[in-house]
Scaffold this active site. Structure first.
Site, short mmCIF file in Angstrom:
data_model
loop_
_atom_site.label_atom_id
_atom_site.label_comp_id
_atom_site.label_asym_id
_atom_site.label_seq_id
_atom_site.Cartn_x
_atom_site.Cartn_y
_atom_site.Cartn_z
CG ASP A 66 -1.99 -1.05 1.16
OD1 ASP A 66 -2.36 -1.45 0.03
OD2 ASP A 66 -2.48 -1.48 2.22
CG ASP A 92 -6.58 -1.59 -1.53
OD1 ASP A 92 -6.87 -2.79 -1.72
OD2 ASP A 92 -5.65 -1.22 -0.80
#
Length: 198
Positions: A154, A172
Site C-alpha cells: 500500500d 483497492d
C-alpha cells in the site's frame, strides 16, 4: 399459341416446405447468451492489474519501507507499507497462524462469488458489469501480491492534519469504485439510464 405473359404461374410442388419466420423473441434470447466477460471488460480487468503491479513495483524500487514522499503537502503522500491484512489495512495488525494462506483463500472465494454473480447479470446491466470488472481487476492485483510475497504493498496516504485515511493502492481504489458502480445499479440508477438511451 399462348403468349408467355398469359401462362399461369408455376405452382410449387405439393409438400414443399417454406421457411418459417423467425420467432419474435429469438433475437432477444440470442442477445442474452453473451460471454461471461466481454472483451471490453477483459481489457478493463487487465489494465487494472497491470497498472496496479507497475505502481507497486515503482514504490518498492524508489521508496524505502516505511518511508514517504510528499506529493501534495498536508494532503497526499506516497508511502511504502506492507499490508498482510485485507483492503485498506484491515486485519493488518492481527496475527494468527497461516495468515497468508487464510487471506489468499478468502480472496479466492471472493473471486469465485463475484464470478458467479457476474454470470447472472444481463447485458443491459452495464454499471454492474463495469463495476465487477474493476473489482475483479483489483482483487487479482492484490491476490498476485499475496501469492508471491505474502503481503500487499500500500502506498497512497491521504490525510488532513493528523487524521490519516487508511493507506491503499490502485487495486483497492478499483475495488471501491467498482463496488460503488454495483451499488448504483442496485438502487436503479443504471437501469433508468439504460431505459432512456441517447
Amino acid at each position: 399459341m399462348i403468349p408467355d405473359d398469359a401462362a399461369p404461374p408455376p405452382t410449387p410442388p405439393e409438400g414443399d416446405p417454406t421457411p418459417a419466420p423467425a420467432a419474435a423473441g429469438s433475437d432477444v434470447l440470442l442477445s442474452e447468451h453473451r460471454p461471461l466477460v466481454s472483451p471490453l471488460e477483459v481489457i478493463g480487468i487487465g489494465t487494472i492489474v497491470v497498472v496496479d503491479q507497475i505502481t507497486k513495483f515503482v514504490v518498492k524500487s524508489t521508496i524505502p519501507l516505511y518511508s514517504k514522499r510528499v506529493i501534495i503537502p498536508n494532503l497526499l503522500d506516497f508511502t511504502h507499507v506492507q499490508n498482510t491484512g485485507a483492503a485498506f489495512g484491515l486485519l493488518n495488525a492481527a496475527d494468527f497462524p497461516y495468515k497468508s494462506a487464510v487471506m489468499i483463500g478468502i480472496a479466492t472465494l471472493a473471486l469465485v462469488a463475484i464470478s458467479i454473480y457476474a454470470r447472472q447479470l444481463g447485458a443491459h446491466e452495464r454499471l454492474s458489469r463495469y463495476g465487477l470488472a474493476l473489482i475483479l481487476g483489483g482483487a487479482f492485483g492484490n491476490l498476485i501480491d499475496r501469492a508471491i510475497a505474502g503481503y500487499v504493498v500500500d502506498f497512497v496516504d491521504v490525510y488532513w492534519g493528523e487524521a490519516h485515511f487508511w493507506a491503499f493502492n490502485v487495486a483497492d481504489a478499483a475495488i471501491t469504485i467498482g463496488a460503488i458502480l454495483v451499488l448504483l445499479e442496485m438502487i436503479g440508477i443504471g437501469r433508468r439510464h439504460a431505459s432512456h438511451p441517447v
